[in-house]
Scaffold this motif. Structure first.
Motif, short mmCIF file in Angstrom:
data_model
loop_
_atom_site.label_atom_id
_atom_site.label_comp_id
_atom_site.label_asym_id
_atom_site.label_seq_id
_atom_site.Cartn_x
_atom_site.Cartn_y
_atom_site.Cartn_z
N ALA A 31 0.77 -1.15 0.05
CA ALA A 31 -0.02 -0.02 0.13
C ALA A 31 0.87 1.26 -0.08
O ALA A 31 0.50 2.19 -0.50
CB ALA A 31 -1.17 0.09 1.34
N GLY A 94 1.81 11.61 -9.71
CA GLY A 94 1.25 10.69 -8.94
C GLY A 94 -0.01 11.28 -8.34
O GLY A 94 -0.61 12.32 -8.73
N THR A 95 -0.93 10.66 -7.44
CA THR A 95 -2.30 10.89 -7.13
C THR A 95 -2.11 12.31 -6.31
O THR A 95 -3.02 13.06 -6.46
CB THR A 95 -2.72 9.80 -5.90
OG1 THR A 95 -2.44 8.58 -6.44
CG2 THR A 95 -4.01 10.09 -5.27
N THR A 96 -1.23 12.46 -5.65
CA THR A 96 -0.91 13.78 -4.91
C THR A 96 -1.13 15.01 -5.84
O THR A 96 -1.76 15.94 -5.71
CB THR A 96 0.35 13.64 -4.20
OG1 THR A 96 0.46 12.85 -3.39
CG2 THR A 96 0.67 15.01 -3.35
N HIS A 124 -6.58 10.38 3.15
CA HIS A 124 -4.94 10.47 3.02
C HIS A 124 -4.73 12.00 3.10
O HIS A 124 -5.60 12.93 2.28
CB HIS A 124 -4.44 9.82 1.78
CG HIS A 124 -3.01 9.68 1.74
ND1 HIS A 124 -2.21 10.77 1.42
CD2 HIS A 124 -2.17 8.79 1.96
CE1 HIS A 124 -0.91 10.52 1.40
NE2 HIS A 124 -0.80 9.28 1.87
N ALA A 126 -3.06 13.78 1.20
CA ALA A 126 -3.24 13.98 -0.19
C ALA A 126 -4.73 14.36 -0.58
O ALA A 126 -4.72 15.46 -1.59
CB ALA A 126 -2.55 12.93 -1.32
N THR A 172 -12.10 9.00 -0.84
CA THR A 172 -11.16 8.02 -1.41
C THR A 172 -11.88 6.73 -1.82
O THR A 172 -12.94 6.61 -1.17
CB THR A 172 -10.12 7.59 -0.15
OG1 THR A 172 -9.10 6.84 -0.97
CG2 THR A 172 -10.51 7.09 0.90
N VAL A 174 -10.63 3.65 -1.55
CA VAL A 174 -10.35 2.80 -0.62
C VAL A 174 -9.32 3.39 0.23
O VAL A 174 -8.28 4.28 -0.24
CB VAL A 174 -9.43 1.55 -1.35
CG1 VAL A 174 -9.03 0.60 -0.04
CG2 VAL A 174 -10.23 0.55 -2.20
N ASN A 176 -6.35 4.26 2.80
CA ASN A 176 -5.10 3.23 2.80
C ASN A 176 -4.72 3.10 4.38
O ASN A 176 -3.90 2.30 4.62
CB ASN A 176 -3.91 4.39 2.25
CG ASN A 176 -3.64 5.44 3.23
OD1 ASN A 176 -4.59 6.11 3.52
ND2 ASN A 176 -2.53 5.87 3.55
N ASP A 201 -10.32 9.33 -4.92
CA ASP A 201 -8.71 9.21 -4.79
C ASP A 201 -8.72 7.63 -4.92
O ASP A 201 -9.02 6.78 -4.13
CB ASP A 201 -8.18 9.37 -3.74
CG ASP A 201 -7.01 9.10 -3.27
OD1 ASP A 201 -6.34 8.30 -3.88
OD2 ASP A 201 -6.38 9.49 -2.24
N ALA A 203 -5.88 5.74 -5.50
CA ALA A 203 -4.49 5.26 -5.07
C ALA A 203 -4.66 3.77 -4.69
O ALA A 203 -3.55 3.31 -4.89
CB ALA A 203 -3.72 6.24 -4.27
N GLN A 204 -5.53 3.76 -3.86
CA GLN A 204 -5.42 2.13 -3.48
C GLN A 204 -6.51 1.29 -4.02
O GLN A 204 -6.73 0.11 -3.58
CB GLN A 204 -5.59 2.40 -1.82
CG GLN A 204 -4.71 2.99 -0.89
CD GLN A 204 -3.40 2.38 -0.96
OE1 GLN A 204 -3.35 1.22 -1.16
NE2 GLN A 204 -2.35 2.93 -0.54
N SER A 224 -1.76 6.35 -8.90
CA SER A 224 -0.47 6.41 -8.85
C SER A 224 0.26 5.30 -9.45
O SER A 224 -0.09 4.07 -9.25
CB SER A 224 0.45 6.51 -7.47
OG SER A 224 -0.19 7.64 -6.64
N HIS A 226 3.00 3.84 -8.95
CA HIS A 226 4.04 3.12 -8.29
C HIS A 226 3.40 2.13 -7.34
O HIS A 226 4.04 1.34 -6.93
CB HIS A 226 5.17 4.01 -7.33
CG HIS A 226 4.43 4.93 -6.24
ND1 HIS A 226 4.35 4.32 -4.94
CD2 HIS A 226 3.56 5.80 -6.27
CE1 HIS A 226 3.71 5.24 -4.12
NE2 HIS A 226 3.07 6.22 -5.23
N LYS A 227 1.93 2.44 -7.37
CA LYS A 227 1.30 1.65 -6.31
C LYS A 227 0.57 0.53 -7.08
O LYS A 227 0.24 -0.67 -6.46
CB LYS A 227 0.17 2.34 -5.49
CG LYS A 227 0.60 3.32 -4.55
CD LYS A 227 -0.25 3.84 -3.48
CE LYS A 227 0.30 5.16 -2.79
NZ LYS A 227 0.95 4.78 -1.49
N1 PMP Z 1 -4.18 8.71 -1.44
C1 PMP Z 1 -4.02 7.20 -0.92
C2 PMP Z 1 -5.37 6.73 -0.54
C3 PMP Z 1 -2.82 6.94 -0.80
O1 PMP Z 1 -2.67 5.84 -0.19
C4 PMP Z 1 -1.71 7.67 -1.22
C5 PMP Z 1 -0.44 7.08 -0.95
N2 PMP Z 1 0.09 6.39 0.25
C6 PMP Z 1 -1.83 8.63 -2.01
C7 PMP Z 1 -3.09 9.48 -1.84
C8 PMP Z 1 -0.69 9.57 -2.31
O2 PMP Z 1 -0.28 8.91 -3.27
P1 PMP Z 1 1.27 9.41 -3.80
O3 PMP Z 1 2.28 9.70 -2.71
O4 PMP Z 1 1.61 8.42 -4.79
O5 PMP Z 1 0.94 10.82 -4.55
#
Ligand code: PMP
Length: 407
Positions: A31, A94-96, A124, A126, A172, A174, A176, A201, A203-204, A224, A226-227
């Motif tokens: 995650a 990325g998501t951020t 998160h 972000a 979100t 899911v 994180n 969001d 990301a997860q 993102s 990388h996830k």
């Molecule tokens: N939202 C969620 C739910 C996340 O788990 C994460 C990464 N931990 C992010 C946003 C941010 O993703 P990133 O760091 O790849 O931009």
């Protein structure tokens, strides 16, 4: 044997074939970031060995190939999330960055004093901080959908929080920190009934089950690379075409313009309007390879594996005396967050590390939800398509060791 053979899948991930601290590596931190299959590594190497050049402006063969690879990756992403049009796919870091982009373009244009942005208590950072910043910049107010003691959204509160002042719902898919899967389709329906756009969001979520942005109906979807077993430094903002077209640019620079004079700038069409500067080419290439890899396994098969492992993991952890799961939503995926008696999660993580087991400890960049559960931190084991029951068993054995050390 089911079509999804986890032992074969593991062979695709070279990093997993190692010992750490004298023991086989048990990686339960996907995650935070997921490991990469050989296919992704090879795609990046191949790009640099054969096709590397800057995109869009070149007339030579390598630039053409690089442009094809980059724009081809956009089409691969489009198909992966079933967007209508490749122009709806913006490559970001990325998501951020995706969320910041929406906050600073859509948000700056549409949110003003007295308006509200609605998020949830399980976001998160972000998906909190960019909205808080926007509110500070515009005089708007941040409102929050509460979370109950299972870690589910209090859906009864939603209708009253979606008002004529709400300019955007950001939620979100899911969590994180808890693993909760939120009913984003239903939330989107509720918000849209009041004319309020929705950002999800993702990301997860995109690694665990098929995501169809048209079926969800959301306006924006962020994730993102990388996830999802792709490279770091690349991510996606999906935005409905009419939304993106109505938004001012984000950063200024090359590629996001059609023409520049010292008097007047004409901005490029979407998605290029939001992609200033040389993009992360190898990132896009690697992300497309990751998507092809996921597709080769099948998202439904992955979802089934993840569901079964989650059920196994939940039961296994519940058998550890003194362990309390933080987040027990009925719909959960990927994440097992817990506290063990009054042992600090960092100590749990450190002792597990000695056993070759990688988990994450801390607030998981979701401090408000930690505050809700009245814990400063949790230990979090997260599960991915290469994890096995043996990984979970190793974790449980490790947790018994932790208890012995602190016994
Ligand atoms: N939202 C969620 C739910 C996340 O788990 C994460 C990464 N931990 C992010 C946003 C941010 O993703 P990133 O760091 O790849 O931009």
């Amino acid at each position: 044997m089911s079509a999804f053979d986890v032992q074969r899948v593991r062979e695709d991930f070279p990093i997993l074939r190692q010992e750490v601290r004298g023991r086989p590596l048990v990686y339960l931190d996907s995650a935070a970031t997921a490991q990469k299959p050989q296919a992704v590594i090879d795609a990046i190497v191949r790009f640099y060995q054969h096709d590397n050049a800057n995109v869009h402006r070149g007339v030579h063969v390598l630039s053409e190939r690089a442009t094809e690879a980059y724009e081809g990756a956009r089409e691969t992403v489009r198909e992966f999330i079933n967007a209508r049009d490749a122009r709806e796919i913006v490559f970001v870091r990325g998501t951020t960055e995706a969320i910041n982009l929406v906050a600073q373009t859509y948000g700056r244009k549409n949110v003003g004093p007295g308006d509200e942005v609605l998020i949830t208590h399980m976001e998160h950072h972000a998906n909190i901080v960019p909205w808080r910043m926007l509110c500070e910049q515009t005089g708007a107010t941040l409102r929050v959908i509460p979370v109950d003691d299972r870690g589910e959204l209090v859906l009864d509160a939603v209708d009253a929080l979606l008002t004529e002042k709400t300019r955007l719902l950001a939620v979100t898919h899911v969590s994180n920190a808890l693993g909760t899967v939120n009913p984003v389709k239903e939330l989107t329906r509720k918000a849209h009934a009041k004319g309020i756009p929705v950002l999800v969001d993702g990301a997860q979520s995109v690694t665990h089950f098929p995501v169809d942005v048209r079926e969800l109906g959301c306006d924006f979807y962020a994730f993102s690379g990388h996830k999802m077993f792709g490279p770091t430094g690349i991510g996606v903002l999906y935005g409905r075409l009419e939304r993106l077209e109505s938004m001012p640019p984000y950063q200024g620079g090359g590629d996001m313009i059609l023409s520049v004079t010292m008097e007047k700038i004409t901005y490029n069409r979407v998605p290029h309007r939001f992609e200033a500067g040389t993009p992360n080419l190898e990132g896009a290439v690697g992300l497309a390879a990751a998507i092809r890899y996921l597709r080769s396994l099948g998202m439904d098969a992955i979802a089934e594996h993840d569901r079964a492992l989650m059920a196994y993991g939940t039961q296994a952890l519940e058998s550890v005396p003194g362990l309390r799961l933080v987040g027990t939503a009925r719909e959960k995926v990927g994440v097992l967050s817990f506290v063990l008696e009054d042992i600090h999660p960092h100590d749990v993580g450190t002792i597990l590390d000695r056993e070759g087991i990688c988990i994450r400890t801390g607030h998981h960049c979701a401090q408000p939800v930690m505050q809700h559960f009245k814990v400063p931190a949790t230990a979090r084991a997260s599960l991915a398509l290469y994890n096995t029951r043996e990984d979970v068993d190793a974790l449980v054995r490790g947790l018994h060791k932790v208890r012995e050390v602190f016994g």
